[in-house]
Design a protein around this motif. Structure first.
Motif, short mmCIF file in Angstrom:
data_model
loop_
_atom_site.label_atom_id
_atom_site.label_comp_id
_atom_site.label_asym_id
_atom_site.label_seq_id
_atom_site.Cartn_x
_atom_site.Cartn_y
_atom_site.Cartn_z
N ASP A 1 30.69 -21.53 18.26
CA ASP A 1 30.29 -21.18 19.63
C ASP A 1 28.77 -21.32 19.80
N CYS A 2 28.25 -20.92 20.95
CA CYS A 2 26.86 -21.21 21.30
C CYS A 2 25.85 -20.73 20.25
N ARG A 3 25.03 -21.65 19.77
CA ARG A 3 24.02 -21.32 18.76
C ARG A 3 23.00 -20.34 19.32
N ARG A 4 22.62 -20.58 20.56
CA ARG A 4 21.56 -19.77 21.15
C ARG A 4 22.01 -18.31 21.32
N VAL A 5 23.27 -18.15 21.73
CA VAL A 5 23.79 -16.79 21.88
C VAL A 5 23.64 -16.05 20.55
N PRO B 1 26.42 -18.47 27.10
CA PRO B 1 26.36 -19.82 26.53
C PRO B 1 25.28 -20.66 27.22
N CYS B 2 24.53 -21.44 26.45
CA CYS B 2 23.28 -22.01 26.96
C CYS B 2 23.42 -23.39 27.58
N GLY B 3 24.43 -24.12 27.16
CA GLY B 3 24.55 -25.48 27.67
C GLY B 3 23.54 -26.44 27.07
N ASN B 4 22.74 -25.99 26.11
CA ASN B 4 21.75 -26.88 25.50
C ASN B 4 21.72 -26.73 23.98
N CYS B 5 22.92 -26.61 23.38
CA CYS B 5 23.01 -26.68 21.92
C CYS B 5 24.21 -27.56 21.60
N ASP B 6 24.34 -27.97 20.34
CA ASP B 6 25.43 -28.88 20.00
C ASP B 6 26.80 -28.31 20.37
N ASN B 7 27.00 -27.04 20.06
CA ASN B 7 28.32 -26.44 20.31
C ASN B 7 28.65 -26.31 21.79
N CYS B 8 27.62 -26.07 22.61
CA CYS B 8 27.86 -26.01 24.06
C CYS B 8 28.11 -27.41 24.61
N LEU B 9 27.34 -28.38 24.13
CA LEU B 9 27.43 -29.72 24.68
C LEU B 9 28.70 -30.43 24.25
ZN ZN Z 1 24.61 -23.12 23.51
#
Ligand code: ZN
Ligand code: ADP
Length: 647
Positions: free
Chosen positions: A406-410, A422-430
Motif C-alpha cells: 500500500d501507499c509508501r507515503r502513508v 494515499p498519496c498518488g505519487n509513490c510506486d504502490n499508488c501509481l
Molecule cells: Zn502513495
C-alpha cells in the motif's frame, strides 16, 4: 518597504550604492526582514509562528522536513535581534565543510556572518574573534567542539556580560541523540549553554526525529520548557519507489538514463569500495559521477562536494558520510543501492532530493542479501543489547515499508506520527502491486526451516533452504541427506525470485530470524508458530520478474511508473523566455565562479526563471521577483536587467 529609493538614483549613484554593505532599511520586524533581506513575499508553513516566538526571546524545538525552510527560522530572529541591539546569534552546526558556503550565502544577502572552525588559520580565527568582539556579526557559525573550549566560552561570557548574546541556534539537533542516526558526542555538552546562559533563548532544529529521538533531544538539551513546532513531514514532490534488486547497477543505469539524464542526483551505497567502483562505472557509461566517502582524503572530499554543489548534472555516489546539510536545491533524484539502516536514515537521505519543490525521485533497489547484511551488522556491532534491540526494531520498520503493497507515503508519515491518505505519487499508488495469498508458501518455508533444524541439529542459510524447497540435489543437500526430508521439493511450483520474496517478507514480519553468529542461518521466531498452525493469513506483493534485459526507453513505452517528470523551471517559458533564462544562467555561473560559491547561492533557478518570464525593465519591477532581496537587487539588479534585455 522595498527600495523605493532606487528609481530616484542615477546610474552612478546606484553603482555606488551597490557597494554599500549596510542597508538603509533596518526594520526589526520579521516580516519586513523576510521581504527586504530575503526577497520572499510570504512565510511558509510554521515559519511565521516560529520566527515571532524566537525573535521575542522564546525557546523553540523545530521539526521540519528537509527543504521546509529551517534556516530562515533562526536567521530572521538573528537579524531582528541584532537590529534591536541584542548582539550575535551563535549557530551550532556539525557541518564544517559547508560553513564557508553558508556564510557566503548570508553575505550575498547583506548579512554579516562568519564561521570558526578547524579549517582556519590562527590569523583568520583571530580576525573573526575581533569582529565578534566589535559586535559586527549577526551570525557566527561554529562546530560544537569549538564551543566547548575554555577560550571560546570565555568570549561568550564577556559578550553575555554586555548583553550581546542574542540567540543560540542548534542546527541538526538530532546529532545529540544516540537514537538519531548521526550521533555526535560533542553535542551532549551543549546542555551547558542553557546552564551557563539561561537568559539567552535557544532554537534547536532538525529534519529527522521519530518520537524516541524527539524525547531524547528535549531531555539532552534541556528543552523541556521550549515550545515545539512540528511541521508536516510530507514531501509531496518526492516520488518514492522501492524496486526489487535484480542487477542493481543496470537497474540504476536504466533509471538514470530513462528519467534523469543530465540531472544532479545522489546514489547511496554501503561500502567505500562500492562507492568508488560505481562512480567509475557510471562515468564509463557517460554519466558524470564522483565518489564521496569518509575514507577519502579531506581535501578530495571537499573538492568533490564543491563540484557537486557548483556544477550542474553531476551524480554523487556516496556513503552516508555525504549529505547532511547539503542544501543544493535541484537534486533531482536520490537512489539507494543498499538498504539504509532505518526509516529516519532513509527519509533524511531521500529528503535531499527536490528541495526546490520540483518533482524528484527517491528510488531504491533492495534484495534479500541487503536484509541479511543489515541484520548481521547490527548483531555484530559491539553495542549494548538494549541499543541493538532498538536498532533491530527500526530495521524491521524499514523492511515492512519495503515489502508493503500500500501507499509508501502513508507508512512513512505514520512512522513520524502523522496520518495521511494515499498519496498518488509513490510506486504502490501509481501501480498497485498485485498481491497473492502466500499463506501456504510461507508455511512451506517455515516447516522446511524447522525440519532441517530438527533433522541435522543445526540451522542453515537461505540458499540451502531454497534448494531443499525447490528440490535441488546439490552436494550440500546430499551431504546432509536433506533430499529425504518431507519438505524436499514441496516448493517446485514457485521460482527462485518468488521464494526469495517470501523469505524477505517472513524476515520483515519477524517470523524468521537471521543468526549472525552462526553464518547467517535462519531460525523460526515470533509469529512463525501462528503461521504454521494456520492461524494467520499472509498476503504478499507479487515479486517482480527480473526484467528481460536490454533497456526500455521512455519513448518506447518507458519502465512502468517511471514516467519522466522534468522538474524544470523552463517548462512555462516561451522561446524568448528560454533565451533569457539561459543567458541569465550563464551570467550567474560567472558570478558564482568569481565569488567561489554555488550558483544557487547567487540566485535560485526559480528566481531567474521568474525574471525570464516577467522580463522586467527596471529595478522597481525587478524588486518584486521572489528571491530578489535588497542586497541582491543593489549588487546585481543592473546586470540582471542588462543580461535579460540583451538576450
Ligand atoms: Zn502513495
Ligand atoms: P531546510 O534547512 O529546512 O532544509 P532551507 O532553509 O535550506 O531548508 O530552505 C529550503 C529552500 O526554501 C531554500 O532554497 C530557501 O531559500 C527556500 N525558502 C525557505 N523559506 C522560504 C519562503 N518563506 N519563501 C520562499 N522560499 C523559501
Amino acid at each position: 518597504m522595498k527600495l523605493a529609493v532606487f528609481p530616484f538614483l542615477t546610474q552612478a549613484d546606484r553603482s555606488q550604492f551597490s557597494h554599500t554593505p549596510i542597508l538603509s532599511d533596518t526594520s526589526d520586524s520579521p516580516f519586513s526582514i523576510l521581504q527586504d533581506v530575503f526577497g520572499y513575499p510570504q512565510f511558509r508553513g510554521l515559519q511565521q509562528e516560529i520566527v515571532d516566538h524566537v525573535s521575542g526571546g522564546g525557546d523553540a524545538l523545530v521539526l521540519m522536513p528537509t527543504g521546509g525552510g529551517k534556516s530562515l527560522c533562526y536567521q530572521i530572529p538573528a537579524i531582528a535581534r541584532q537590529r534591536r541591539g541584542m548582539g550575535v546569534t551563535l549557530v551550532v552546526s556539525p557541518l564544517i565543510a559547508l560553513m564557508h558556503d553558508q556564510v557566503g550565502a548570508l553575505h550575498e544577502l547583506g548579512v554579516e556572518a562568519a564561521f570558526l572552525n578547524s579549517s582556519q588559520t590562527l590569523d583568520e580565527a583571530r580576525e573573526v574573534e575581533n569582529k565578534l568582539w566589535r559586535g559586527e556579526l549577526t551570525c557566527l557559525y561554529a562546530a560544537p567542539e569549538r564551543i566547548n573550549t575554555p577560550r571560546f566560552l570565555e568570549q561568550l561570557d564577556r559578550l553575555n556580560a554586555r548583553g550581546k548574546l542574542a540567540l543560540f541556534a542548534i542546527d541538526e539537533a538530532h546529532c545529540v541523540s544516540q537514537w538519531g542516526h548521526d550521533f555526535r558526542p560533542e553535542y551532549r555538552a551543549l546542555a551547558m549553554l542553557h546552564e551557563r546562559y539561561g537568559n539567552v533563548p535557544r532554537i534547536a532544529l532538525t529534519a529527522t526525529a521519530d518520537a524516541l529521538t524527539r524525547e531524547d533531544i528535549i531531555e539532552r538539551l534541556k528543552l523541556q520548557e521550549a515550545r515545539q513546532f512540528i511541521s508536516s513531514f510530507d514531501r509531496p514532490n518526492i516520488r518514492y519507489r522501492l524496486v526489487e534488486k535484480t542487477d542493481a547497477k543496470k537497474q540504476l543505469l536504466r533509471f538514470i538514463q530513462d528519467e534523469h539524464e543530465g540531472e544532479a542526483g545522489i546514489v547511496y551505497c554501503q561500502s567505500r569500495k562500492k562507492v568508488e567502483e560505481l562512480a567509475e562505472w557510471l562515468s564509463a557509461q557517460d554519466i558524470p559521477a564522483l565518489p564521496y566517502h569518509a575514507g577519502m582524503p579531506a581535501a578530495q572530499r571537499q573538492q568533490h562536494q564543491d563540484r557537486f554543489l557548483r556544477e550542474e548534472g553531476l551524480v554523487m555516489t556516496a556513503t552516508i558520510a555525504f549529505g547532511m546539510g547539503i542544501d543544493k536545491p535541484d537534486v533531482r533524484f536520490v537512489a539507494h543501492l543498499d538498504l539504509p539502516k532505518n526509516i529516519e536514515g532513509y527519509y533524511q537521505e531521500t529528503g535531499r532530493a527536490g528541495r526546490d519543490g520540483g518533482a524528484a525521485d527517491a528510488w531504491m533497489a533492495y534484495g534479500l542479501s541487503d536484509v541479511v547484511n543489515q541484520r548481521r551488522m547490527i548483531d555484530e556491532s559491539p553495542a549494548a543489547d538494549e541499543y541493538k534491540q532498538v536498532m533491530r526494531g527500526k530495521l524491521d520498520a524499514l523492511l515492512t515499508l519495503a515489502e508493503a503493497a500500500d501507499c509508501r507515503r502513508v507508512r512513512l508519515l505514520a512512522y513520524f506520527g502523522e496520518q495521511a491518505g494515499p498519496c498518488g505519487n509513490c510506486d504502490n499508488c501509481l501501480q498497485p502491486p498485485a498481491t497473492w495469498d502466500a499463506t501456504d508458501a510461507a508455511r512451506k518455508v517455515l516447516s522446511c526451516v524447522y525440519r532441517v533444524q530438527q533433522h541435522s541439529g543445526i540451522s542453515f542459510g537461505a540458499g540451502h533452504i531454497l534448494d531443499i524447497l525447490r528440490g535441488k540435489t546439490t552436494d550440500k543437500v546430499t551431504q546432509f541427506g536433506h533430499e529425504n526430508l518431507s519438505t524436499f521439493g514441496i516448493g517446485a511450483d514457485l521460482g527462485e525470485v518468488q521464494w526469495r520474496g517470501v523469505l524477505r517478507q517472513l524476515i520483515a514480519l519477524g517470523a524468521l530470524e537471521i543468526d549472525a553468529e552462526a553464518f547467517n542461518t535462519l531460525r523460526l521466531a515470533g509469529p512463525a508458530r501462528a503461521i504454521l498452525k494456520g492461524e494467520e493469513t499472509l498476503f504478499m506483493r507479487v515479486s517482480e520478474k527480473a526484467p528481460a534485459g536490454g533497456r526500455t526507453r521512455r519513448s518506447t513505452g518507458g519502465t512502468g511508473s517511471g514516467t519522466a517528470r522534468k522538474a524544470d523551471h523552463e517548462a512555462g517559458l516561451d522561446a524568448d523566455g528560454l533565451r533569457r533564462y539561459q543567458a541569465l544562467k550563464a551570467w550567474r555561473a560567472e558570478v558564482a565562479r568569481e565569488h567561489n560559491l554555488p550558483a544557487y547561492v547567487i540566485f535560485q533557478n526559480a528566481t531567474l526563471a521568474a525574471v525570464a518570464q516577467d522580463d522586467p525593465r527596471d529595478l522597481d519591477a525587478l524588486a518584486s521577483i521572489p528571491g530578489m532581496g535588497e542586497k541582491k537587487l543593489a549588487a546585481y539588479g543592473d546586470e540582471v536587467l542588462r543580461v535579460s534585455a540583451s538576450a
